[in-house]
Write a protein that holds these residues in place. Structure first.
Motif: not given
Length: 392
Positions: A211-212, A215, A238, A240-242, A245
């Motif tokens: 994912v990283d 992204t 997710s 934390s991911h949002e 980003l």
């Protein structure tokens, strides 16, 4: 003989895997309409389509749609200040809604939105070209749909492409395809990153299953075309991911949350920013979402939290794994709420969720007071139970 519908406060039995549980019908709540958009957040609801119950909506058949009910549901969303995200996965793209039906849906909805002064953004993808096996063929398919959507007056949402996921061999392939699309759009678009939970065929999108890494590619694209990107809708579930980003996006590019598990805190935001919304869940909880967003406009965060709180378990249940079958819960809730006469779906997807799952959805909608006519909802659910061989 017509069954007598139960009154509010009446005990209703809900089937479970090993028996039944009992709930009591709540009094309906009078939700205030809010036809104007919100000042603090941009909010879209991704809307479903209502199947024509007389149509041949079996798996693999062309979609037969009840246009009157489908458009009426969009008017319902507009009355609560929500824009409509049209012809998205909620409307069963890649799961029964074929390209001719997409074209008619977007055309009809765009006309209605223009008449009502409401906001609409519509999905443009490559699903009409399953034979597209090269990146050039994918580009051609994308541009055909983009041209169509722009021609209706709707904003474009560039949907993730199954065909691109199969044809691309590297991150560079994704960048080349999207570079071409963004170079040709006439106004800023929304880019949609649909996660594997919503469509397993999109695993490894942006050229990596990490994912990283994916992204980083996504951000490279956005930074190169920031003037052509109104925002990004991210459906990775997710929080934390949002947030990470969102903080990395160029100034002026919105993050439209597609996280149906964590939207209240993401929309509320923090001292470093907030997410806007483009959610299938908002189609199911439109009155409550409206009340929450109106409170946020007034700076009343405590009331915002209180309005959103009862909706979250309902949304998480509708979207529980397998998440891609959440459309069944959206259509089911629309039927319980009286927005459509029957519980049938394009492609026969009304069968995609179990009766016990639908029972939990019913109970949570009742708890959130999202059933405008609880007696009607209970009556309909009881008949569905009888058809499936379960009686109180």
């Amino acid at each position: 003989m017509t069954a007598t519908a139960p009154a509010p406060g009446t005990a209703v039995r809900i089937p479970t895997a090993d028996g039944t549980t009992t709930i009591h019908l709540n009094d309906p709540r009078e939700w205030a309409e809010h036809p104007q958009p919100y000042s603090s957040r941009v909010a879209f609801a991704a809307a479903h389509v209502v199947a024509d119950p007389r149509g041949d909506n079996v798996p693999g058949a062309p979609a037969a749609i009840d246009w009157e009910a489908t458009l009426a549901f969009r008017r319902h969303l507009f009355r609560y200040g929500l824009g409509v995200a049209e012809a998205m996965d909620t409307a069963q793209r890649n799961m029964g809604l074929d390209w001719p039906a997409v074209q008619e849906l977007v055309s009809r909805s765009a006309v209605q939105a223009a008449e009502l002064g409401a906001r609409i953004a519509s999905g443009a993808g490559t699903d009409h070209a399953p034979e597209a096996t090269t990146t050039e063929a994918v580009i051609a398919a994308y541009l055909e749909q983009v041209e169509f959507v722009e021609g209706t007056g709707s904003q474009v949402i560039v949907m993730a492409s199954r065909q691109l996921a199969r044809a691309a061999t590297s991150a560079e392939d994704y960048l080349a395809v999207y570079d071409r699309i963004l170079s040709e759009v006439s106004r800023p678009v929304v880019l949609h990153w649909l996660g594997e939970a919503f469509d397993p065929q999109l695993a490894g999108y942006w050229g990596s299953t990490d994912v990283d890494t994916a992204t980083a590619t996504f951000l490279d694209l956005i930074r190169s075309h920031a003037g052509k990107v109104d925002g990004v809708k991210v459906s990775l579930l997710s929080e934390s991911h949002e947030i990470g980003l969102r903080r990395a996006l160029p100034a002026g590019v919105r993050l439209y949350t597609g996280d149906d598990f964590n939207y209240p805190t993401l929309i509320r935001g923090d001292d470093q920013g907030h997410s806007d919304a483009l959610l299938g869940a908002f189609a199911a909880i439109a009155p409550a979402a409206s009340a929450a967003l109106a409170a946020l406009d007034e700076g009343d965060v405590a009331r915002y939290d209180a309005e959103m709180a009862p909706t979250l378990e309902l949304s998480r249940t509708v979207f529980e794994a397998p998440t891609f079958h959440y459309k069944t819960g959206i259509a089911f809730l629309a039927w319980l709420a009286g927005h459509q006469d029957g519980f049938t779906m394009v492609g026969g997807l009304q069968s995609a969720r179990s009766l016990t799952h639908l029972g939990r959805v019913f109970a949570l909608a009742n708890e959130a007071r999202l059933l405008p006519d609880p007696e009607l909802a209970a009556h309909r659910f009881a008949r569905l139970c009888e058809v499936q061989g379960v009686t109180a």
